[in-house]
Design a protein around this motif. Sequence first.
Motif, PDB file in Angstrom:
ATOM      1  N   UNK A 110       0.832  -1.220   0.030  1.00  0.00           N
ATOM      2  CA  UNK A 110       0.676  -0.184   0.205  1.00  0.00           C
ATOM      3  C   UNK A 110       0.888   0.498  -0.144  1.00  0.00           C
ATOM      4  N   UNK A 111       1.776   1.189   0.997  1.00  0.00           N
ATOM      5  CA  UNK A 111       2.928   2.688   0.699  1.00  0.00           C
ATOM      6  C   UNK A 111       3.607   2.533  -0.079  1.00  0.00           C
ATOM      7  N   UNK A 112       4.689   1.379  -0.973  1.00  0.00           N
ATOM      8  CA  UNK A 112       4.381   1.490  -2.286  1.00  0.00           C
ATOM      9  C   UNK A 112       4.068   2.138  -3.465  1.00  0.00           C
ATOM     10  N   UNK A 113       2.717   1.862  -3.538  1.00  0.00           N
ATOM     11  CA  UNK A 113       1.650   2.009  -4.710  1.00  0.00           C
ATOM     12  C   UNK A 113       1.484   3.344  -4.238  1.00  0.00           C
ATOM     13  N   UNK A 114       0.831   3.923  -3.186  1.00  0.00           N
ATOM     14  CA  UNK A 114       0.609   5.246  -2.822  1.00  0.00           C
ATOM     15  C   UNK A 114       1.598   6.146  -3.139  1.00  0.00           C
ATOM     16  N   UNK A 115       2.958   6.067  -2.883  1.00  0.00           N
ATOM     17  CA  UNK A 115       3.955   7.060  -2.936  1.00  0.00           C
ATOM     18  C   UNK A 115       4.256   6.639  -4.582  1.00  0.00           C
ATOM     19  N   UNK A 116       3.768   6.206  -5.415  1.00  0.00           N
ATOM     20  CA  UNK A 116       4.457   5.869  -6.816  1.00  0.00           C
ATOM     21  C   UNK A 116       3.558   7.603  -7.315  1.00  0.00           C
ATOM     22  N   UNK A 117       2.838   7.228  -7.487  1.00  0.00           N
ATOM     23  CA  UNK A 117       3.016   8.913  -8.646  1.00  0.00           C
ATOM     24  C   UNK A 117       3.593  10.127  -7.210  1.00  0.00           C
ATOM     25  N   UNK A 118       3.710  10.162  -6.594  1.00  0.00           N
ATOM     26  CA  UNK A 118       4.305  11.229  -6.085  1.00  0.00           C
ATOM     27  C   UNK A 118       6.262  11.062  -6.454  1.00  0.00           C
ATOM     28  N   UNK A 119       6.804   9.861  -6.786  1.00  0.00           N
ATOM     29  CA  UNK A 119       8.168   9.361  -7.295  1.00  0.00           C
ATOM     30  C   UNK A 119       8.106   9.197  -8.387  1.00  0.00           C
ATOM     31  N   UNK A 120       7.488   9.398  -8.990  1.00  0.00           N
ATOM     32  CA  UNK A 120       7.349   9.135 -10.608  1.00  0.00           C
ATOM     33  C   UNK A 120       8.032  10.528 -11.715  1.00  0.00           C
ATOM     34  N   UNK A 121       9.135   9.576 -12.447  1.00  0.00           N
ATOM     35  CA  UNK A 121       9.625  11.337 -13.280  1.00  0.00           C
ATOM     36  C   UNK A 121      10.977  11.654 -12.181  1.00  0.00           C
ATOM     37  N   UNK A 122      10.509  11.578 -10.378  1.00  0.00           N
ATOM     38  CA  UNK A 122      11.330  12.297  -9.839  1.00  0.00           C
ATOM     39  C   UNK A 122      13.300  11.740 -10.403  1.00  0.00           C
ATOM     40  N   UNK A 123      14.407  12.567 -10.544  1.00  0.00           N
ATOM     41  CA  UNK A 123      15.713  11.720 -10.376  1.00  0.00           C
ATOM     42  C   UNK A 123      16.447  11.519  -9.587  1.00  0.00           C
ATOM     43  N   UNK A 124      16.961  10.454  -9.046  1.00  0.00           N
ATOM     44  CA  UNK A 124      17.115   9.822  -8.566  1.00  0.00           C
ATOM     45  C   UNK A 124      15.607   8.746  -7.376  1.00  0.00           C
ATOM     46  N   UNK A 125      15.299   8.531  -7.922  1.00  0.00           N
ATOM     47  CA  UNK A 125      14.380   7.928  -6.917  1.00  0.00           C
ATOM     48  C   UNK A 125      13.947   6.513  -6.829  1.00  0.00           C
ATOM     49  N   UNK A 126      14.270   6.309  -5.504  1.00  0.00           N
ATOM     50  CA  UNK A 126      14.262   5.288  -5.086  1.00  0.00           C
ATOM     51  C   UNK A 126      13.256   4.620  -3.689  1.00  0.00           C
ATOM     52  N   UNK A 127      12.922   3.157  -3.806  1.00  0.00           N
ATOM     53  CA  UNK A 127      12.409   2.438  -2.377  1.00  0.00           C
ATOM     54  C   UNK A 127      13.067   1.873  -2.198  1.00  0.00           C
ATOM     55  N   UNK A 128      13.313   1.680  -0.617  1.00  0.00           N
ATOM     56  CA  UNK A 128      14.047   0.411  -0.071  1.00  0.00           C
ATOM     57  C   UNK A 128      13.250  -0.287   1.254  1.00  0.00           C
ATOM     58  N   UNK A 129      12.907  -1.553   1.092  1.00  0.00           N
ATOM     59  CA  UNK A 129      12.235  -2.512   2.187  1.00  0.00           C
ATOM     60  C   UNK A 129      13.109  -2.490   2.921  1.00  0.00           C
ATOM     61  N   UNK A 130      12.570  -3.643   4.492  1.00  0.00           N
ATOM     62  CA  UNK A 130      12.935  -3.805   4.818  1.00  0.00           C
ATOM     63  C   UNK A 130      12.935  -5.499   5.098  1.00  0.00           C
ATOM     64  N   UNK A 131      13.665  -5.566   4.856  1.00  0.00           N
ATOM     65  CA  UNK A 131      13.116  -7.741   4.812  1.00  0.00           C
ATOM     66  C   UNK A 131      14.275  -8.083   5.885  1.00  0.00           C
ATOM     67  N   UNK A 132      14.724  -9.094   5.619  1.00  0.00           N
ATOM     68  CA  UNK A 132      15.331  -9.610   7.075  1.00  0.00           C
ATOM     69  C   UNK A 132      15.849 -10.851   6.716  1.00  0.00           C
ATOM     70  N   UNK A 133      17.321 -11.207   7.913  1.00  0.00           N
ATOM     71  CA  UNK A 133      17.850 -12.709   7.291  1.00  0.00           C
ATOM     72  C   UNK A 133      16.688 -13.368   7.212  1.00  0.00           C
ATOM     73  N   UNK A 134      16.014 -13.268   8.344  1.00  0.00           N
ATOM     74  CA  UNK A 134      15.052 -15.125   8.548  1.00  0.00           C
ATOM     75  C   UNK A 134      14.474 -14.933   7.206  1.00  0.00           C
ATOM     76  N   UNK A 135      14.291 -14.312   6.421  1.00  0.00           N
ATOM     77  CA  UNK A 135      13.886 -14.531   4.749  1.00  0.00           C
ATOM     78  C   UNK A 135      14.225 -15.335   3.909  1.00  0.00           C
ATOM     79  N   UNK A 136      15.964 -15.657   4.894  1.00  0.00           N
ATOM     80  CA  UNK A 136      16.807 -17.004   4.201  1.00  0.00           C
ATOM     81  C   UNK A 136      16.399 -18.261   4.596  1.00  0.00           C
ATOM     82  N   UNK A 137      15.917 -19.604   4.669  1.00  0.00           N
ATOM     83  CA  UNK A 137      15.598 -21.311   5.333  1.00  0.00           C
ATOM     84  C   UNK A 137      15.054 -20.557   6.404  1.00  0.00           C
TER      85      UNK A 137
END
Length: 256
Positions: A129-156
């Motif tokens: 939801x946050x990513x989709x809601x942010x999308x129109x505010x970020x489109x076309x802006x130079x250097x736009x970046x999304x960083x998600x926080x996963x975890x080492x728990x996602x492996x094995x």
Amino acid sequence: MADNEFQDSEFRDRVAFITGGGRGFGKAFGAALSARGARVVLADIDGEAATSAAAELSANGADVTGLACDVADESGVAAAMDAVATRHGGLDILVNNAGLHAAYNRPFHELGLSTVQRVFDVNVMGTVMCTMAAHPLMTGRPGAAIVNISSSAAYGNHTVYGVSKLAVRGLTMSFAREYAADGIRVNAIAPGLILTDTVRAELPEADLKRVLGQQLLSRAGSETDIVDALLYLASSKSAFITGETLRVTGGFALSA
């Protein structure tokens, strides 16, 4: 940071929205970005914590605001993004940091369906939801970046928490493909054992020793290790990187 470094920082006047920003990693991310001149919005389900953190970080003249936002509430997320648009006109950096953590690192049958639903609503659908809601505010802006926080728990790892963070890795790849044409990079960080104040207070000594024993590096991680990863993935230094999950685990991931 020295004045000349502040002036020269590529983050100066970039707008960053950080979920789970009232404490922990989120607050640390906000401190690092605002110290480098970014205009930061800290969003947290605990609105008082977000406001308090923003006031603390603004004490030296930084542009930091705090607001209440439950990432699992679609209308609340939309309202938060509207507030960003009204105040700043657009968005350059989104950090999907909010999540339910260690207490949910248990098998599905132990937690029950309603709790599992809540974990996925926050950790997975909150990211969507946050990513989709942010999308129109970020489109076309130079250097736009999304960083998600996963975890080492996602492996094995097959716990509720681990599977939810595995889903975050998948979302990172999917959104990277979908948003590349709009000039938005999407990456993730998978932290290992990071000794925040909460972890120090809650993690049994036996578990600490077990995890350290599985790492290639003998020390526990610190918030600084994750902040440095965030600054890298949100900067031009990673301009040719998208769809990736950076594991910051002291080599723990190699034991999985």
